[in-house]
Design a protein around this motif. Structure first.
Motif, short mmCIF file in Angstrom:
data_model
loop_
_atom_site.label_atom_id
_atom_site.label_comp_id
_atom_site.label_asym_id
_atom_site.label_seq_id
_atom_site.Cartn_x
_atom_site.Cartn_y
_atom_site.Cartn_z
N ILE A 61 0.82 -1.21 0.00
CA ILE A 61 0.00 0.00 0.00
C ILE A 61 0.85 1.26 0.00
O ILE A 61 0.36 2.33 0.31
CB ILE A 61 -1.01 0.03 1.18
CG1 ILE A 61 -0.29 -0.19 2.52
CG2 ILE A 61 -2.11 -0.99 0.99
CD1 ILE A 61 -1.16 0.12 3.72
N ASP A 62 2.14 1.12 -0.31
CA ASP A 62 2.92 2.35 -0.49
C ASP A 62 4.01 2.14 -1.53
O ASP A 62 4.20 1.04 -2.05
CB ASP A 62 3.47 2.87 0.83
CG ASP A 62 4.49 1.93 1.45
OD1 ASP A 62 5.22 1.24 0.70
OD2 ASP A 62 4.56 1.87 2.69
N ASN A 63 4.71 3.21 -1.79
CA ASN A 63 5.66 3.24 -2.90
C ASN A 63 7.04 2.70 -2.52
O ASN A 63 7.89 2.52 -3.39
CB ASN A 63 5.82 4.71 -3.34
CG ASN A 63 5.76 4.86 -4.83
OD1 ASN A 63 5.13 4.05 -5.52
ND2 ASN A 63 6.42 5.87 -5.35
N GLU A 64 7.25 2.46 -1.23
CA GLU A 64 8.60 2.27 -0.72
C GLU A 64 9.45 1.25 -1.49
O GLU A 64 10.59 1.51 -1.82
CB GLU A 64 8.54 1.90 0.77
CG GLU A 64 9.91 1.96 1.43
CD GLU A 64 9.84 1.66 2.93
OE1 GLU A 64 8.78 1.86 3.54
OE2 GLU A 64 10.87 1.22 3.48
N THR A 65 8.88 0.08 -1.75
CA THR A 65 9.71 -0.98 -2.35
C THR A 65 9.45 -1.18 -3.84
O THR A 65 9.95 -2.12 -4.44
CB THR A 65 9.46 -2.32 -1.63
OG1 THR A 65 8.08 -2.68 -1.85
CG2 THR A 65 9.72 -2.22 -0.14
N ILE A 66 8.65 -0.29 -4.42
CA ILE A 66 8.30 -0.45 -5.84
C ILE A 66 9.53 -0.37 -6.75
O ILE A 66 9.68 -1.20 -7.66
CB ILE A 66 7.16 0.51 -6.24
CG1 ILE A 66 5.85 0.00 -5.60
CG2 ILE A 66 7.02 0.63 -7.75
CD1 ILE A 66 4.60 0.79 -5.93
N PRO A 67 10.46 0.57 -6.51
CA PRO A 67 11.66 0.58 -7.37
C PRO A 67 12.43 -0.75 -7.31
O PRO A 67 12.96 -1.20 -8.32
CB PRO A 67 12.49 1.73 -6.80
CG PRO A 67 11.48 2.63 -6.15
CD PRO A 67 10.45 1.71 -5.58
N ASP A 68 12.47 -1.37 -6.14
CA ASP A 68 13.13 -2.68 -6.03
C ASP A 68 12.39 -3.73 -6.85
O ASP A 68 12.99 -4.53 -7.56
CB ASP A 68 13.19 -3.13 -4.56
CG ASP A 68 13.96 -2.15 -3.70
OD1 ASP A 68 15.18 -2.06 -3.88
OD2 ASP A 68 13.34 -1.45 -2.87
N ALA A 69 11.06 -3.71 -6.72
CA ALA A 69 10.24 -4.70 -7.44
C ALA A 69 10.44 -4.58 -8.94
O ALA A 69 10.41 -5.57 -9.67
CB ALA A 69 8.77 -4.50 -7.09
N GLU A 70 10.66 -3.35 -9.40
CA GLU A 70 10.77 -3.13 -10.85
C GLU A 70 12.04 -3.71 -11.46
O GLU A 70 12.20 -3.71 -12.68
CB GLU A 70 10.64 -1.63 -11.16
CG GLU A 70 9.19 -1.16 -11.00
CD GLU A 70 8.99 0.34 -11.12
OE1 GLU A 70 7.83 0.77 -11.13
OE2 GLU A 70 10.00 1.08 -11.19
N ALA A 71 12.92 -4.23 -10.60
CA ALA A 71 14.07 -4.97 -11.15
C ALA A 71 13.59 -6.28 -11.78
O ALA A 71 14.16 -6.75 -12.75
CB ALA A 71 15.08 -5.25 -10.04
N ASP A 72 12.54 -6.86 -11.23
CA ASP A 72 12.02 -8.14 -11.74
C ASP A 72 10.70 -8.00 -12.49
O ASP A 72 10.41 -8.77 -13.39
CB ASP A 72 11.79 -9.12 -10.57
CG ASP A 72 13.09 -9.54 -9.90
OD1 ASP A 72 14.16 -9.35 -10.51
OD2 ASP A 72 13.03 -10.05 -8.77
N LEU A 73 9.88 -7.06 -12.06
CA LEU A 73 8.54 -6.90 -12.63
C LEU A 73 8.50 -5.70 -13.57
O LEU A 73 9.30 -4.77 -13.42
CB LEU A 73 7.51 -6.70 -11.51
CG LEU A 73 7.23 -7.88 -10.59
CD1 LEU A 73 6.36 -7.44 -9.40
CD2 LEU A 73 6.53 -9.00 -11.36
N PRO A 74 7.53 -5.69 -14.50
CA PRO A 74 7.42 -4.53 -15.40
C PRO A 74 7.07 -3.26 -14.63
O PRO A 74 6.35 -3.32 -13.63
CB PRO A 74 6.24 -4.90 -16.31
CG PRO A 74 6.03 -6.36 -16.15
CD PRO A 74 6.52 -6.72 -14.79
#
Lengths: 385, 385
Positions: A61-74
């Motif tokens: 529910i927040d942006n905190e780890t989204i940049p990390d996730a984008e290493a694997d996900l679109p």
């Protein structure tokens, strides 16, 4: 504009609950407790409860780890999905970290494919949701999915789930649903009894708690208190505030950006129609049925999410709720790249137009880049009502 | 750079076929013929053939009507889906216009929800595809979906579909699949027998034809001709060209932008691994089985599309094909906003890396805005091989 400036005044309460939850999760595990991570309103929580698991919501529910996730996900993927995966990848969410198992469902494309990557990080069991409710076999295969889940838990964790435990769990979950429904019903009053954001934060907070009965008690008490105060003349919401029905994607991650903005712009959320809202919570398990596992399955299959096609009943229900809660307007949240709600929103818009109810769709994510635009659009919409 | 400058030299042949198809569609209908529009490799064509329908592919493969579609559909959606809907909305595609029925499947979120809007414009029957092949009930419910399709056609169009007709249709479709597979197999030679773009255009052209047997004959003849020429020493492809396996989303709409660029940049497509490629075409219907409708259903359920989860077999098959066709590199096409292929591409990338096969993912749509970037990336990739 930072995210914290956008949060409702009682949001600290939620953050505190989350922090406490971190410590509680560790202690809970150290005392032999088991945690099942869940992501969706289709997760049959009673099966987890009956197996002795604490069922905790893991939706990002927040942006905190989204940049990390984008290493694997679109990049072009719903923020809820990226956030959930990001927290697992970075081990920053203790609930995910401590989860003994994560229960997924083949709801939307994004989630069902994300689980394949998540399975490299955590133990994941994916339930296969029927594509719609309108087939004669739909009920039977969903019941089978609950049997598979039950069997998986029993085998993996060496335990037995009895009908008695399932029935008790269903009664407790029904009590919770009843409590939430009563809280939502407060908003039928004119003016409504509470700020919508207070309700949203309180309920979100509950999803991180290990004991559902305590959550229910807390909600029931708050409802009684609020009713009493209202009867004594307290009016936390001014009668001129425009009454908004909030529908669409899960709103937990945009309480600050959307819900608070609505209530800071002359509006009040009188009806929450997302997947933890009225349409889901009013569905009860028939605890009198002999085949209790089937009764639980049937309750969940009645939920109307845009992943179902056709999904007419969701739209009709939204229109009925708009009347019942005397909504002045409907705001639909579409999380970026959520195809099912995004496409379905065109049909909600058309239906609202037919009904003469003002409607606005907001496509957004968990970032702060579009805050100004969202605020302008919400203010303009409410002013027009 | 215009779209026409990007097209393979034999693309005119395809455009001519389409123009002729427009006239042919009208005549076909005037002579009492019926057209069923299809969008997906999961559509059980034998049922349509047996019912006397011409099954025509309606997938949008260009940008022309996408701006129109975006009035109803989100901008952030796969171009194939928007294009398909756009052609129906603008009535610019005679196949869609003349279609008596459109057969959809609940494959991806975008398509399944688009069909709900399409149903306001055309008669649409949506088949419900199981979410995966790995459940004991999957086969049975997909067989049931074929029975529902058969019954729907029989009732709606007052006809009877016999087992004999189904078996004959399956034999014809198997012949077509065999012909296509033989054409693909030409590319196992070093150097390959044909340009990959020639094969792609020829097969795409076939999807607009009303008589499958004529299409099969055309392919068979071309295979014999090409083999003969090759035996006599003709080498349309230089042996230094880098051998590319093309995988991912349906490539029909990016033959110009991607496939032609590959073959203009020192590469040659030796293996087409999209949904009309080797992995789908090598699946045959067992025409010896008594219950022929079930045999047809079972053949289609064996197809590996990224909408299935888990979908390990697709990835393993791609790796086997890469070896069998001696690919120097894998290029994966992801159409913008196609979540299933986009997320799955991360797992294809990892697997290719393990196998030591160079891999590149290209996310693109039907516009010309990224042509320069795509050309640069493809040239750099091929140079590196």
């Amino acid at each position: 504009m930072t995210q914290s400036q956008l949060l409702p005044s009682n949001f600290d309460e939620f953050l505190d609950a989350r922090k406490e939850g971190f410590i509680a999760a560790k202690e809970f595990k150290e005392n032999g407790g088991r945690i099942a991570g869940c992501l969706c309103s289709y997760t049959p929580l009673e099966v987890l409860d009956a197996a002795g698991f604490a069922a905790i919501g893991l939706c990002g529910i927040d942006n905190e780890t989204i940049p990390d996730a984008e290493a694997d996900l679109p990049k072009n993927l719903c923020p809820l999905i990226k956030g959930t995966y990001g927290y697992a990848l970075t081990q920053k969410c203790p609930y995910t970290y401590f989860a003994d198992i994560i229960i997924g469902e083949t709801t939307c494309d994004g989630k069902k494919k994300m689980y394949e990557l998540l399975a490299d990080l955590k133990d994941v069991h994916v339930m296969q949701l029927p594509q719609a409710q309108n087939r004669s076999y739909a009920k039977e295969i969903w019941r089978e999915e609950l049997r598979i889940l039950k069997q998986t838990l029993e085998e993996k964790f060496q335990l037995t789930i009895t009908d008695e435990q399932l029935r008790e769990a269903a009664e407790k979950r029904n009590r919770y649903r009843q409590a939430v429904t009563s809280m939502y019903a407060l908003q039928k009053n004119v003016p409504p009894v509470l700020k919508g954001t207070e309700i949203m934060v309180k309920l979100l907070k509950g999803t991180f708690h290990f004991e559902i009965d305590k959550v229910s008690t807390g909600i029931e008490q708050r409802v009684i208190e609020a009713q009493k105060a209202y009867a004594q003349g307290e009016r936390p919401v001014h009668q001129d505030e425009k009454r908004i029905l909030l529908t669409g994607c899960p709103a937990g991650g945009v309480i600050g950006k959307v819900a608070t903005t609505i209530e800071d712009s002359g509006g009040v959320i009188v009806c929450l129609d997302d997947c933890s809202g009225v349409r889901t919570m009013k569905q009860m398990v028939d605890t009198e049925t002999d085949a209790i596992l089937n009764a639980i399955a049937d309750r969940y299959l009645r939920i109307h999410c845009s992943v179902m096609s056709p999904n007419e009943d969701r739209i009709e229900n939204t229109m009925e709720m708009a009347k019942e809660y005397q909504a002045d307007g409907i705001i639909e949240i579409v999380l970026s790249a959520c195809h099912t709600f995004n496409i379905e929103s065109e049909r909600v818009r058309r239906r609202a137009q037919e009904m003469g109810i003002p409607y606005m769709q907001l496509e957004t994510d968990y970032s702060t880049t579009d805050v100004g635009q969202i605020q302008t659009r919400i203010a303009a919409f409410i002013e027009m009502l």
